[in-house]
Design an enzyme around this catalytic site. Structure first.
Site, PDB file in Angstrom:
ATOM      1  N   TRP A  99       1.087 -61.611  -7.899  1.00 62.07           N
ATOM      2  CA  TRP A  99       1.038 -62.030  -6.489  1.00 62.07           C
ATOM      3  C   TRP A  99       0.359 -60.971  -5.641  1.00 62.07           C
ATOM      4  O   TRP A  99      -0.408 -61.281  -4.729  1.00 62.07           O
ATOM      5  CB  TRP A  99       2.440 -62.353  -5.974  1.00 62.07           C
ATOM      6  CG  TRP A  99       3.023 -63.543  -6.674  1.00 62.07           C
ATOM      7  CD1 TRP A  99       4.122 -63.548  -7.489  1.00 62.07           C
ATOM      8  CD2 TRP A  99       2.535 -64.894  -6.655  1.00 62.07           C
ATOM      9  NE1 TRP A  99       4.334 -64.819  -7.975  1.00 62.07           N
ATOM     10  CE2 TRP A  99       3.390 -65.661  -7.486  1.00 62.07           C
ATOM     11  CE3 TRP A  99       1.462 -65.522  -6.024  1.00 62.07           C
ATOM     12  CZ2 TRP A  99       3.204 -67.029  -7.699  1.00 62.07           C
ATOM     13  CZ3 TRP A  99       1.267 -66.891  -6.231  1.00 62.07           C
ATOM     14  CH2 TRP A  99       2.136 -67.608  -7.058  1.00 62.07           C
ATOM     15  N   ASP A 166       5.284 -58.944   1.412  1.00 67.32           N
ATOM     16  CA  ASP A 166       5.530 -60.264   0.831  1.00 67.32           C
ATOM     17  C   ASP A 166       6.927 -60.208   0.222  1.00 67.32           C
ATOM     18  O   ASP A 166       7.143 -59.531  -0.781  1.00 67.32           O
ATOM     19  CB  ASP A 166       4.465 -60.553  -0.241  1.00 67.32           C
ATOM     20  CG  ASP A 166       4.721 -61.865  -0.991  1.00 67.32           C
ATOM     21  OD1 ASP A 166       5.725 -62.545  -0.704  1.00 67.32           O
ATOM     22  OD2 ASP A 166       3.897 -62.205  -1.862  1.00 67.32           O
ATOM     23  N   LYS A 190      12.064 -69.972  -2.883  1.00 67.18           N
ATOM     24  CA  LYS A 190      12.818 -69.178  -3.848  1.00 67.18           C
ATOM     25  C   LYS A 190      14.225 -68.871  -3.363  1.00 67.18           C
ATOM     26  O   LYS A 190      15.169 -69.067  -4.091  1.00 67.18           O
ATOM     27  CB  LYS A 190      12.062 -67.913  -4.200  1.00 67.18           C
ATOM     28  CG  LYS A 190      10.936 -68.265  -5.164  1.00 67.18           C
ATOM     29  CD  LYS A 190       9.714 -67.469  -5.088  1.00 67.18           C
ATOM     30  CE  LYS A 190       8.621 -68.105  -5.908  1.00 67.18           C
ATOM     31  NZ  LYS A 190       7.303 -67.735  -5.441  1.00 67.18           N
TER      32      LYS A 190
HETATM   33  C1  LIG Z   1       5.978 -67.600  -5.379  1.00 65.42           C
HETATM   34  C2  LIG Z   1       5.372 -66.412  -4.755  1.00 65.42           C
HETATM   35  C3  LIG Z   1       4.213 -66.498  -3.972  1.00 65.42           C
HETATM   36  C4  LIG Z   1       3.461 -67.795  -3.777  1.00 65.42           C
HETATM   37  O1  LIG Z   1       4.123 -68.600  -2.887  1.00 65.42           O
HETATM   38  P1  LIG Z   1       3.485 -70.006  -2.426  1.00 65.42           P
HETATM   39  O2  LIG Z   1       4.442 -70.393  -1.361  1.00 65.42           O
HETATM   40  O3  LIG Z   1       3.507 -70.893  -3.625  1.00 65.42           O
HETATM   41  O4  LIG Z   1       2.128 -69.763  -1.938  1.00 65.42           O
HETATM   42  C5  LIG Z   1       3.740 -65.351  -3.380  1.00 65.42           C
HETATM   43  N1  LIG Z   1       4.350 -64.172  -3.558  1.00 65.42           N
HETATM   44  C6  LIG Z   1       5.457 -64.043  -4.311  1.00 65.42           C
HETATM   45  C7  LIG Z   1       6.101 -62.711  -4.461  1.00 65.42           C
HETATM   46  C8  LIG Z   1       6.003 -65.155  -4.932  1.00 65.42           C
HETATM   47  O5  LIG Z   1       7.099 -65.037  -5.681  1.00 65.42           O
END
Ligand SMILES: *Cc1c(COP(=O)(O)O)cnc(C)c1O
Length: 356
Positions: A99, A166, A190
């Site tokens: 990511w 993030d 998540k």
């Molecule tokens: C799942 C995830 C993403 C991507 O998220 P989307 O909402 O599918 O774009 C980005 N960063 C991390 C750390 C993730 O776990």
């Protein structure tokens, strides 16, 4: 048979949040209308988004000068919105997984990117520590939890430049000193809600420093000004987030949730560390409390498929590791009950007894 949901995302949500969301779909607050068929500009919906913002601020102790936004596009769109709005000449990134790499790739469209440290040399099995953040960078971007590799940065670091994080897979899993960050973002699917909404916590004064024109929808200022209602937001997803936030509050807040997460992670990591056949993939001090990755030791590698089948037979869902790590990944998000962790542990112990 009871299912134990270890899915990495979309993933388990509090049962009460799902039940109340289902009720709101049938009839919102006795209004005779479904949550799905009311205007996002109605009083009823305004109350929902207002409470969600207020609870977010309360639960994460977000200082006054920050905004909480509910946007579309996933965390992946934030990979682009962050540099679009903040990158003048150079940005610094910490490369800790897939990511993070995706975020880096997008930033390069907007300017120079300095990767200050990377754990790619060891397939992202640790979070780098000794690096320096360039003082002339417009911001420093980190991924606090690496969902795929199972590593986590659980301390709020001090950065000489605006810190952007993030937190898609560990937001609300522990108390965070929000004042150390300029932007925190995360896809909801998540730890907060269903897919379709992204939470952005942002300090407004970091904006307005780039010269490039920014398309309206990609400009944070638009969404701050309109309170996430510039266009139709993902109403249903926001509602489920609200229900999850209410659930966290009812438990006693984020510190309490962290305590629960710590217990779950300790139980599972202890089992892994004491096992004759399983072994963790991440360096101990970088281990994630959210995504717990393990494989079988070299001499038992050929038993991985058999364990997978065995675990499936006991109701374990979603424990297959990501293809870039292999083995197993147990995602233990906030809503995963400790009973599920215990059930997985029983399963591991039983399999070990029969196969060693
Ligand atoms: C799942 C995830 C993403 C991507 O998220 P989307 O909402 O599918 O774009 C980005 N960063 C991390 C750390 C993730 O776990």
């Amino acid at each position: 048979m009871k299912k134990h949901n270890f899915n990495a995302g979309p993933s388990i949500l509090p049962r009460i949040a799902i039940e109340n969301s289902a009720k709101a779909i049938l009839d919102l607050n006795g209004s005779g209308l479904s949550l799905l068929e009311i205007s996002h500009r109605s009083k009823d919906f305004q109350a929902i988004i207002d409470e969600a913002v207020a609870l977010f601020k309360e639960l994460l102790k977000i200082p006054e000068n920050y905004h909480v936004l509910f946007l579309g596009g996933g965390a992946s769109l934030q990979f682009c919105m962050v540099p679009y709005n903040l990158l003048k000449t150079k940005a610094a990134y910490l490369e800790t997984g897939v990511w993070a790499q995706k975020a880096i790739k997008e930033a390069k469209f907007f300017g120079q990117v300095e990767v200050v440290a990377s754990s790619s040399d060891k397939n992202f099995t640790y979070v780098p520590k000794n690096y320096s953040i360039p003082a002339d960078a417009d911001y420093f971007h980190i991924t606090t939890n690496n969902t795929i590799f199972g590593s986590e940065l659980r301390t709020d670091i001090d950065s000489p430049v605006p810190l952007v994080a993030d937190m898609s897979s560990d937001i609300l899993s522990r108390p965070v000193d929000v004042s150390k960050y300029s932007i925190i973002y995360g896809g909801a699917q998540k730890n907060i809600g269903p897919a379709g909404v992204t939470v952005v916590i942002i300090r407004e004064d970091i904006l307005g420093k780039v010269d490039r024109p920014i398309p309206t929808m990609l400009n944070y200022k638009t969404h701050i000004k309109e309170g996430s209602l510039f266009n139709t937001p993902p109403c249903f997803a926001i509602y489920t987030c609200l229900e999850t936030l209410r659930w966290i509050k009812s438990l006693g807040g984020v510190a309490k949730v962290e305590e629960m997460n710590r217990k779950k992670a300790q139980l599972l990591y202890n089992t892994i560390d004491n096992s004759k056949i399983f072994v963790g993939t991440v360096e101990k001090e970088s281990r994630s409390m959210m995504n717990i990755c393990f494989v079988m030791k070299e001499q038992y590698k050929d038993k991985e498929d058999a364990f997978m089948e065995f675990a499936k037979g006991k109701g374990m869902i979603g424990i297959k590791g990501h293809r870039s790590v292999g083995g197993f990944r147990a995602s233990c998000y906030n809503a995963l009950p400790i009973e599920s962790v215990q059930a997985l542990i029983d399963c591991m112990n039983e399999f070990e007894k029969a196969n060693v």
